[in-house]
Design a protein around this motif. Structure first.
Motif, PDB file in Angstrom:
ATOM      1  N   GLN A  30       0.828  -1.205   0.000  1.00 47.22           N
ATOM      2  CA  GLN A  30       0.000   0.000   0.000  1.00 47.22           C
ATOM      3  C   GLN A  30       0.867   1.262   0.000  1.00 47.22           C
ATOM      4  O   GLN A  30       0.514   2.260  -0.640  1.00 47.22           O
ATOM      5  CB  GLN A  30      -0.950   0.005   1.207  1.00 47.22           C
ATOM      6  N   LYS A  34       0.671   4.187  -2.782  1.00 51.66           N
ATOM      7  CA  LYS A  34       0.448   5.596  -2.433  1.00 51.66           C
ATOM      8  C   LYS A  34       1.558   6.486  -2.987  1.00 51.66           C
ATOM      9  O   LYS A  34       1.291   7.590  -3.460  1.00 51.66           O
ATOM     10  CB  LYS A  34       0.336   5.760  -0.920  1.00 51.66           C
ATOM     11  N   TRP A  35       2.798   6.005  -2.953  1.00 51.88           N
ATOM     12  CA  TRP A  35       3.895   6.791  -3.509  1.00 51.88           C
ATOM     13  C   TRP A  35       3.702   6.988  -5.009  1.00 51.88           C
ATOM     14  O   TRP A  35       3.881   8.087  -5.526  1.00 51.88           O
ATOM     15  CB  TRP A  35       5.234   6.109  -3.279  1.00 51.88           C
ATOM     16  N   LEU A  37       0.942   6.836  -6.756  1.00 52.71           N
ATOM     17  CA  LEU A  37      -0.248   7.645  -7.059  1.00 52.71           C
ATOM     18  C   LEU A  37      -0.093   9.092  -6.605  1.00 52.71           C
ATOM     19  O   LEU A  37      -0.950   9.928  -6.884  1.00 52.71           O
ATOM     20  CB  LEU A  37      -1.481   7.031  -6.398  1.00 52.71           C
ATOM     21  N   GLU A  39      -0.166  10.063  -3.514  1.00 56.40           N
ATOM     22  CA  GLU A  39      -0.975  10.291  -2.316  1.00 56.40           C
ATOM     23  C   GLU A  39      -0.104  10.508  -1.090  1.00 56.40           C
ATOM     24  O   GLU A  39      -0.556  11.071  -0.096  1.00 56.40           O
ATOM     25  CB  GLU A  39      -1.924   9.114  -2.090  1.00 56.40           C
ATOM     26  N   SER A  40       1.120  10.018  -1.137  1.00 56.93           N
ATOM     27  CA  SER A  40       2.089  10.261  -0.065  1.00 56.93           C
ATOM     28  C   SER A  40       3.475  10.243  -0.684  1.00 56.93           C
ATOM     29  O   SER A  40       3.659   9.867  -1.842  1.00 56.93           O
ATOM     30  CB  SER A  40       1.963   9.227   1.049  1.00 56.93           C
TER      31      SER A  40
END
Length: 119
Positions: A30, A34-35, A37, A39-40
């Motif tokens: 996850q 996220k990286w 996308l 998102e983080s």
């Protein structure tokens, strides 16, 4: 190109799944998702780990540049198997044999052309 896009491109270029990369870096799948996308963002330790793993500079990951700079460590990681397998040694041996044969042919040609057989 954004960080997430670069991370995804580098991962796919290695033929890795998010799960496989996560296992290599000891993070969750996850987190990788996220990286990629956006998102983080990976923390500093993970950025350094990604840089080392992919053989690219931190500048490449963090700045907007297209061509990654391949580190010397990664180049050696690619060349070392060739050295170990003997591929490079075979090439050197081939060159040495070529030079020796060429030298012998030059000596023979010299002896035929310049040595008087009537002496």
């Amino acid at each position: 190109m954004l960080l997430g896009e670069k991370l995804k491109k580098l991962r796919k270029a290695r033929g890795l799944s998010q799960e496989q990369l996560a296992d290599q870096l000891n993070v969750s799948r996850q987190a990788i998702s996220k990286w990629e996308l956006g998102e983080s963002t990976p923390d500093t330790d993970n950025l350094v780990a990604l840089s080392d793993y992919y053989g690219v500079s931190l500048d490449y990951l963090l700045r907007d540049q297209e061509v990654p700079e391949v580190s010397e460590k990664v180049m050696m990681r690619e060349v070392q198997p060739l050295i170990s397998s003997g591929c490079l040694k075979k090439g050197v041996v081939g060159i040495v044999i070529f030079v020796v044969v060429w030298f012998i042919l030059v000596l023979l040609l010299y002896s035929v052309m310049f040595i008087d057989p009537m002496q």
